[in-house]
Design a protein around this motif. Structure first.
Motif, PDB file in Angstrom:
ATOM      1  N   ARG A 178       0.821  -1.210   0.000  1.00 18.98           N
ATOM      2  CA  ARG A 178       0.000   0.000   0.000  1.00 18.98           C
ATOM      3  C   ARG A 178       0.855   1.260   0.000  1.00 18.98           C
ATOM      4  O   ARG A 178       0.672   2.163  -0.824  1.00 18.98           O
ATOM      5  N   GLN A 179       1.804   1.353   0.940  1.00 13.72           N
ATOM      6  CA  GLN A 179       2.635   2.548   1.035  1.00 13.72           C
ATOM      7  C   GLN A 179       3.571   2.677  -0.161  1.00 13.72           C
ATOM      8  O   GLN A 179       3.809   3.784  -0.653  1.00 13.72           O
ATOM      9  N   MET A 182       1.574   4.058  -3.058  1.00 15.55           N
ATOM     10  CA  MET A 182       1.325   5.500  -2.940  1.00 15.55           C
ATOM     11  C   MET A 182       2.543   6.291  -3.392  1.00 15.55           C
ATOM     12  O   MET A 182       2.426   7.274  -4.132  1.00 15.55           O
TER      13      MET A 182
END
Length: 268
Positions: A178-179, A182
């Motif tokens: 997820r990070q 991003m």
């Protein structure tokens, strides 16, 4: 080809089932194009020299970037290769993908290709036509530029897909990206030319961008469409896209073969 057509038909059926969602996509594309047009009109009024191009050309570049964004970033971001792989790994359903007779890389390529083509036919073309008729978007300088633009967009899609697939491979080691996703999305938008054209960056930043594949995704087809490059530069840009597409697709294949042999599935 049959698999690709099957995915295309699936996207058409989904659009029929979720008509409101589809209409909102069309509305979003028009609003986004008008918004980015207004932004560059204001910036041009403040300092034309800062933009570096005639206003009609810059408006065309910016609005077409929005149109390409609709193709490259499907509304259902879960269909992006990295997000799909991450979800399948976390839930343990990746084994169902392995049971299919088509390699995972090709499965996702056909799926995303069908989604992108549907977006071209039913979202981008109407938005582009309205942009030309009412928002000041220009046509390509000639047939050569228009044809080269379409070919360039195809390679842009392959490069972006390959980068996303490589990111998805990371999920097999981390199970959660997820990070990382991003950060990757931010870098991609900044360096690909979709938000800020490369010529507005400092010289050292432009040199860095020239070494990376991101500019081949947006900047190359957009410069071709607007006639900002000559015929020799068109050939060079297309060859560069071919090299990056082949390299990244091959890297994805090698990485998938590696993780396939050492695959660990959690959940289920």
């Amino acid at each position: 080809m049959k698999i690709f057509i099957a995915f295309l038909k699936t996207e058409r059926r989904l659009a029929g089932l979720y008509r409101m969602d589809f209409l909102l996509k069309v509305f979003y594309s028009l609003v986004a194009m008008y918004g980015i047009r207004s932004l560059w009109v204001v910036l041009y009024a403040q300092d034309p020299a800062m933009v570096g191009r005639p206003l009609p050309s810059m408006i065309t570049y910016a609005m077409l970037a929005v149109a390409l964004d609709i193709i490259f970033y499907p509304s259902a971001l879960s269909t992006a290769p990295q997000n799909y792989i991450a979800r399948q790994v976390r839930t343990g359903r990746i084994d169902t993908d392995l049971l299919r007779p088509v390699d995972l890389q090709w499965q996702l390529l056909f799926h995303n290709g069908g989604t992108a083509l549907f977006g071209v036919l039913w979202l981008v073309l109407p938005a582009w036509l309205l942009g030309v008729l009412f928002l000041g978007m220009e046509l390509p300088p000639g047939l050569l530029y228009g044809t080269a633009f379409l070919v360039s967009v195809l390679f842009s899609f392959l490069i972006l897909f390959s980068l996303n697939f490589l990111l998805g491979m990371v999920c097999f080691a981390t199970t959660n990206i997820r990070q990382i996703t991003m950060a990757y999305s931010g870098v991609l938008r900044l360096l690909s030319g979709s938000l800020i054209p490369k010529w507005l960056y400092p010289k050292w930043m432009q040199s860095l961008i020239n070494l990376l594949p991101f500019r081949c995704i947006f900047e190359t087809p957009l410069n071709i469409y607007t006639g900002a490059v000559g015929k020799a530069d068109i050939v060079y840009g297309l060859l560069l896209q071919i090299v990056w597409a082949a390299t990244l697709l091959s890297m994805g294949k090698v990485m998938w073969m590696g993780v396939h042999r050492r695959l660990t599935v959690q959940g289920g």
